[in-house]
Design an enzyme around this catalytic site. Structure first.
Site, PDB file in Angstrom:
ATOM      1  N   GLN A  50       0.829  -1.198   0.000  1.00  0.00           N
ATOM      2  CA  GLN A  50       0.000   0.000   0.000  1.00  0.00           C
ATOM      3  C   GLN A  50       0.871   1.258   0.000  1.00  0.00           C
ATOM      4  OE1 GLN A  50      -2.373  -2.040   3.471  1.00  0.00           O
ATOM      5  NE2 GLN A  50      -3.423  -0.133   2.998  1.00  0.00           N
TER       6      GLN A  50
ATOM      7  N   ARG B 157      -6.038   7.426  17.082  1.00  0.00           N
ATOM      8  CA  ARG B 157      -7.349   7.265  16.423  1.00  0.00           C
ATOM      9  C   ARG B 157      -8.335   6.529  17.339  1.00  0.00           C
ATOM     10  NH1 ARG B 157     -10.011   7.873  11.377  1.00  0.00           N
ATOM     11  NH2 ARG B 157      -8.267   9.037  10.557  1.00  0.00           N
TER      12      ARG B 157
ATOM     13  N   GLU C  84     -13.012   2.391   5.289  1.00  0.00           N
ATOM     14  CA  GLU C  84     -13.015   1.901   6.664  1.00  0.00           C
ATOM     15  C   GLU C  84     -14.353   2.017   7.395  1.00  0.00           C
ATOM     16  OE1 GLU C  84      -9.608   4.517   7.202  1.00  0.00           O
ATOM     17  OE2 GLU C  84      -8.699   2.970   8.442  1.00  0.00           O
TER      18      GLU C  84
END
Lengths: 155, 765
Positions: free
Chosen positions: B199, B312, B719
Site C-alpha cells: 500500500q 485514532r 473503513e
C-alpha cells in the site's frame, strides 16, 4: 522423478517432473498459467481450485504425478476464445469480485457446483462455496453471480 | 454527457480477474535464473541470539547464499517511523516468528527446506506476552497519552448514576488472500527496481535505499495491484521488500520473496487487541454527563504505527455521542509478540466498541432500549440549533447526520417492532435466543498526521485523444483505480475506456503517502482533477485562439471539445494542441485544507469531515452450544454523492462482514511460549460464504453530497462500514441478556461459541 502426461486446457503436455511437485506448482511454474493462485497452502481457501477430469480440486494438495493421464482445466481454459464462460461473465457483471485473488478459484468451484446440481437455492450456493474464502466482498455479489450464471447455464 | 462518473461500472480489472490474466506480484514473469528467498524465523519469544549456525543451510540443495544482519550495509530497520523493527534480529529476538536470517536458493521449495536446517542457539529471557503482564510490569512503549475535555472527575462525582465496567477486544489477522510478496530486479550500477504487493511504495523505496545505503533516486518501486491488503501491506510489506533487495544486490540476480500463509501469519503484525475500562456518569434518562475511558492496547515488540493507532482509538472513544466531560487515556503495551499494525479502521473500531459497550450497559442499568440511550446522546445534526458541539479533542461536529440517519434506518428496518417481538420470543424460548441491536458509526476522515494528507497525479494526453493516468494511490481491490479513471474521464468528457490506468510507480508520482485512512479517492481524485484542469486550461487557451473564440466558452464533453460554435473531437483537439506545441502532460497536487493538529495539547481539527452510518443486526444464539448466526442485517450508510455506487456498496458489505468476523469467529491464540497457535485458516476462521446473513439490506443514505469540498462531493468509504459490525456484538449480548442472572453479561470479543458459553457459565456462578 516421474513421467507426467497430462492434458491442460485441451493441450497435451509431457514432462519429466519431481515426485513431490504439487499440481499447483506444475500449473503455475512449468506451464506458466498463473491464474491459479496459492492462498493458504493447506487446502482451505480455494484460490487454487482447478478441474481434474471435471471435478473441482484444490491443486495445492494434489501432487502433479497424481494427475498423470488426467484432463485438467484451469481458469485460463474455460472461455470459448473471446466468449467468456457464463460464470466469468456473471462475476464480471454482478461485481462478484474486489481484489480478484480468490476469483479464479471461486469461478472454478462455482462452475462445478452449478454443473452438478440442478435448481440450486441461495442456501445451496452459500454452502457449496464454503471451501472458497473471499476476504473482500462479503460474498453477496458472488452468490448473485452464481445465481445469474446458473440460470444461463441450465437454460 | 458521455461521462462514467456516478455510475456503477465494473472494477477496471474485472475482465482480467475472471480470466485469470490479472498479474499479482507472484504472477509476474520471473526469469529462470531468478532466485527465491525463504525466511529463518525465531522459535522463542524473547532471547539472546547466542549462535546462528547456517552451515547446514548453505550445504543444502540449491542454496546460493544466506543473509543475516551482517549483510546489511545501511540500516537494519524495516520500521515505518521509529527505527525499532530489525530486518534481521541482531543479537536479540523479540518475538516468536521474528526473522533471523534468509536463505536464497534456486527455487522457493529449496529455500524453505534449507531454512529449517539452521542451528540457532538462544539464551531465553522472560517474555511479556499479554496486556495484563505488560500493565503489571509497566512495560509501555511510551508514557500514557490522553485527550480531555471539561472536568471529568467533577462530572462523575455530580452524576445521578455512575457505572464502571470493562471489555476485552481481540485482535485480527488481515488474511489478505495474496500473501506478502516482493521481487527485486537489479539494474545498472547500484540501481534497483522492485515489484511489491504494498500500500506504500514510497516507504518501500525509502526503506530499501536506507538498508542498502544508497539514495532514494536509485530505487524505484512499482505496484499494479494487491490481492487484498486492509492495512496489512502498509508497514508490513517493508520486510520482504528489503530482504528481496538485499538478495538481489548480493547475488546480482532478480530475487523474490513470497510468504507462505503460515509464515505470513506468524511474522506480520495484526489488529491490536485492547482492554478498555470505563467510568461513566449519567442522568435518570440516560444522558451521559461524564466519561473516563482507559484503553490498553497490545502493540507487540515495537511501535510500528501504534502511536497513531492509539490516537485514532482515543479520537473515536466517544463515537457519535456528545459527552461534555470526557477523558480518554491510551497505554501502549509493549509485548514480545509481532508488532501490531494498521488494519481497516486503525484503532477506530476498538474505540467505538468501547463506547457502544458503555451505552448498552447504561441501557441495562436503566432498563431502557439501548437505541433510546444512543439517540439521547448523539451529536446534534447539522441544521439544528445545537449543531457544532465539539469532540473531546476540540473539533466542532458540523456535518452530523446521524440523528436523521438512525431515525430512518430504525423505521425502515422496523427495529422497534422486531425488538419487542424478540423480547417476547426470548421469554418463551430458553434455548434458541435472539437478539437485536442498532449501532451508529461516526468516523473521522483524514490521516491523523496532517502532513500525510497530500497526493500527486500525472496525466498525459496522447495525440489520438487517449489518456495515460497515474497517481500515488494503490489498488488493493477497493476499486480506487476505477474511481480515479472515472474522475479523470469525466474531467475531459471522455468515457473510461479512453483512460489508461497504470501501475503506481515511485518514478512517476514521488513522495506519496500510503493508500490508507480511507483517503485514496479523496486525495488522489483531487490531485488527478487538478492535473486535468491544468491540461484543459492549456488546451482551451490554445484552441480558443485558433478559433477566435472566448476561452471561457471552451467545454469538454461527449468526447468533444466545444470551442465557440465549433465542436471538434477530443482526439483532433489533442492533435491540434500538439501541432501547436502545447504541453499535453501535467502533474496535479492536492493537500487537504483546513486540518490541523497540536499533538502536545491533543487538540485541533484533525479530520476534514466525518463519515456516518448505522446498522441493525439480528442474531440467534443456541444457549446450549454457544453457536450463533446472523439472521438479518440492515445498513444505511452515508457515502456522500457516490462516484461509483457498485464499488461503494462492495466496501460497505465487505467491511461489515469483515467486522463481523473480527467480533465473532476470528480468534488469535498465542501459546505460553509466544507462538501463534492459530497460524492458518484451519484454526483461524474468517467468515465463509455461508456465514453471511440470509437477509442483508444495504442502502446508501441520500445526503445530497458531502458538505465538505471533496471530489465530486463524495465521501470516503473504505473503513467506516467496518465498524457497523459493532451491532453484531451488541445483538449477541442482547440475545443472552438476563438469561441466567439479571442484567447484561460481560461478553468480550470475539464472541466465539466458546466465549458465549464461558460467559453464560460465568453468569451462572
Amino acid at each position: 522423478m516421474a513421467q507426467l502426461s497430462i492434458i491442460v486446457n485441451g493441450q497435451r503436455h509431457v514432462n519429466e517432473i519431481a515426485d513431490n511437485i504439487l499440481l499447483v506448482d506444475y500449473i503455475r511454474e512449468t506451464l506458466a498459467l498463473t491464474g491459479t493462485h496459492i492462498g493458504c497452502d493447506t487446502s482451505q481457501c480455494g484460490a487454487c481450485v482447478v478441474h481434474v477430469n471435471g471435478i473441482s480440486v484444490k491443486s495445492c494438495t494434489m501432487l502433479a504425478a497424481q494427475a498423470d493421464g488426467a484432463e485438467v482445466t484451469t481458469i485460463e481454459g474455460i472461455s470459448d476464445g473471446e466468449n467468456l464462460h457464463p460464470m466469468q461473465e456473471a462475476f464480471h457483471e454482478q461485481h462478484g469480485l474486489q481484489c480478484g485473488f480468490c476469483t479464479p478459484g471461486m469461478v472454478m468451484s462455482a462452475i462445478e457446483l452449478v454443473e452438478k446440481n440442478k435448481d440450486l437455492s441461495e442456501q445451496d450456493i452459500r454452502e457449496g462455496l464454503e471451501g472458497n474464502i473471499c476476504r473482500c466482498t462479503g460474498y453477496h455479489n458472488i452468490v448473485k453471480a452464481v445465481q445469474t450464471a446458473a440460470s444461463k447455464m441450465q437454460r | 454527457m458521455s461521462s462514467d462518473l456516478n455510475k456503477p461500472i465494473a472494477h477496471d480489472s474485472a475482465a482480467l480477474y475472471v480470466t485469470g490474466t490479472a498479474k499479482f506480484t507472484d504472477d509476474i514473469l520471473f526469469p529462470d535464473d531468478g532466485l527465491h528467498i525463504a525466511l529463518g524465523l525465531s522459535s522463542v519469544a524473547h532471547g539472546k541470539l547466542v549462535n546462528v549456525d547456517l552451515q547446514e543451510v548453505l550445504k543444502a540443495e540449491g542454496v546460493v547464499c544466506c543473509l543475516t544482519a551482517e549483510d546489511i550495509k545501511g540500516r537494519n530497520d524495516a520500521s515505518p517511523v521509529f527505527g525499532d523493527d530489525p530486518v534481521f534480529a541482531d543479537g536479540l529476538v523479540s518475538y516468536h516468528g521474528q526473522s533471523v536470517f534468509a536463505v536464497v536458493a534456486h527455487s522457493a521449495k529449496q529455500a524453505r527446506i534449507a531454512a529449517l536446517k539452521a542451528q540457532i542457539t538462544y539464551e531465553e529471557l522472560p517474555a511479556i506476552l499479554t496486556i495484563e503482564e505488560a500493565i503489571s510490569q509497566n512495560n509501555l512503549l511510551r508514557a500514557p497519552h490522553h485527550i480531555e475535555a471539561g472536568s471529568v472527575d467533577k462530572g462523575l462525582e455530580g452524576a445521578p448514576h455512575r457505572l464502571q465496567g470493562q471489555i476485552k477486544i481481540g485482535g485480527q489477522e488481515h488474511f489478505y488472500l495474496e500473501g506478502q510478496a516482493a521481487i527485486a530486479f537489479p539494474g545498472e550500477a547500484a540501481e534497483l527496481h522492485l515489484h511489491v504487493s504494498t500500500q506504500h511504495p514510497t516507504e518501500i523505496q525509502h526503506k530499501v535505499a536506507e538498508a542498502l545505503g544508497i539514495g532514494f533516486h536509485q530505487v524505484s518501486v512499482q505496484v499494479r495491484r494487491m490481492g487484498g491488503a486492509f492495512g496489512g501491506k502498509e508497514s508490513q510489506a517493508n520486510l520482504p521488500a528489503i530482504i528481496a533487495a538485499l538478495a538481489a544486490v548480493k547475488t546480482g540476480k532478480p530475487a523474490k520473496l513470497v510468504y507462505d500463509r503460515d509464515e505470513d501469519m506468524r511474522v506480520t503484525g495484526k489488529r491490536h487487541d485492547f482492554q478498555i475500562s470505563y467510568d461513566v456518569g449519567f442522568t435518570n434518562d440516560g444522558k451521559i454527563l461524564a466519561l473516563n475511558v482507559e484503553q490498553f492496547l497490545r502493540c507487540g515488540m515495537s511501535f510500528d504505527l501504534s502511536a497513531a493507532i492509539a490516537d485514532r482509538a482515543m479520537m473515536h472513544a466517544e463515537n457519535a455521542y456528545f459527552i461534555p466531560d470526557m477523558r480518554v487515556t491510551a497505554s501502549l503495551c509493549k509485548t514480545h509478540t509481532p508488532s501490531n499494525t494498521a488494519f481497516r479502521g486503525f484503532g477506530g473500531p476498538q474505540g467505538i466498541m468501547g463506547m457502544e459497550r458503555i451505552i448498552d450497559d447504561i441501557a441495562a442499568t436503566l432498563g431502557l432500549d439501548p437505541l433510546v440511550i444512543r439517540q439521547r446522546n448523539f451529536y446534534p445534526d447539522k441544521g439544528t440549533s445545537e449543531s457544532g458541539k465539539p469532540t473531546p479533542y476540540g473539533q466542532p461536529v458540523t456535518d452530523c447526520v446521524i440523528g436523521q440517519l438512525v431515525d430512518r434506518l430504525s423505521r425502515d428496518a422496523h427495529y422497534q417492532t422486531r425488538r419487542l417481538e424478540i423480547i417476547k420470543w426470548n421469554k418463551d424460548n430458553p434455548v434458541l435466543r435472539r437478539g437485536i441491536a442498532l449501532t451508529p458509526v461516526k468516523f473521522g476522515i483524514s490521516f491523523n498526521k496532517t502532513m500525510l494528507n497530500q497526493a500527486g497525479a500525472l496525466v498525459h494526453i496522447y495525440t489520438d485523444g487517449t489518456i495515460h493516468l497515474n497517481h500515488g494511490g494503490t489498488e488493493m481491490g477497493q476499486g480506487l483505480f476505477t474511481k480515479i479513471a472515472q474522475i479523470c474521464g469525466d474531467a475531459f468528457g471522455l468515457p473510461i475506456d479512453r483512460v489508461a490506468i497504470t501501475p503506481t510507480h515511485t518514478g512517476k508520482v514521488p513522495n506519496s503517502s500510503a493508500t490508507a485512512a480511507s483517503s485514496g479517492t479523496d486525495l488522489n481524485g483531487m490531485a488527478t482533477a487538478a492535473a486535468a484542469e491544468t491540461l484543459k486550461a492549456r488546451m482551451a487557451t490554445y484552441l480558443a485562439a485558433q478559433y477566435q473564440a472566448d476561452v471561457a466558452s471552451v467545454r469538454f464533453a461527449d468526447a468533444q471539445v466545444y470551442v465557440g460554435d465549433e465542436a471538434i473531437s477530443f482526439a483532433k483537439a489533442a492533435m491540434m494542441c500538439w501541432q501547436g506545441r502545447i504541453s499535453l502532460s501535467a502533474t496535479g497536487f492536492y493537500a487537504t485544507p483546513e486540518i490541523h493538529w497540536d499533538p502536545d495539547k491533543a487538540k485541533g481539527v484533525p479530520f476534514y469531515y466525518f463519515a456516518y452510518g448505522a446498522a441493525v443486526t439480528e442474531v440467534a444464539v443456541d444457549r446450549l452450544t454457544g453457536e450463533n448466526r446472523l439472521l438479518r442485517v440492515d445498513i444505511l450508510h452515508d457515502v456522500g454523492r457516490s462516484i461509483n455506487p457498485a464499488l461503494d456498496r462492495g466496501q460497505i458489505e465487505g467491511g461489515f462482514i469483515q467486522g463481523a468476523g473480527w467480533l465473532t469467529t476470528e480468534e488469535l491464540v498465542y501459546g505460553k511460549d509466544g507462538r501463534l497457535q492459530t497460524h492458518a485458516p484451519a484454526t483461524y476462521k474468517i467468515p465463509a460464504c455461508s456465514d453471511r446473513p440470509a437477509i442483508m439490506n444495504i442502502t446508501l443514505f441520500e445526503s445530497g453530497g458531502n458538505p465538505a469540498d471533496t471530489i465530486h462531493k463524495s465521501k470516503a468509504v473504505g473503513e467506516p462500514p467496518f465498524m457497523l459490525a459493532t451491532s453484531v456484538h451488541s445483538a449477541l449480548r442482547h440475545a443472552i441478556e438476563g438469561l441466567i442472572t439479571e442484567g447484561m453479561p460481560n461478553l468480550d470479543a470475539p464472541a466465539t461459541a466458546e466465549q458465549l458459553l464461558m460467559t453464560l457459565k460465568g453468569m451462572a456462578r
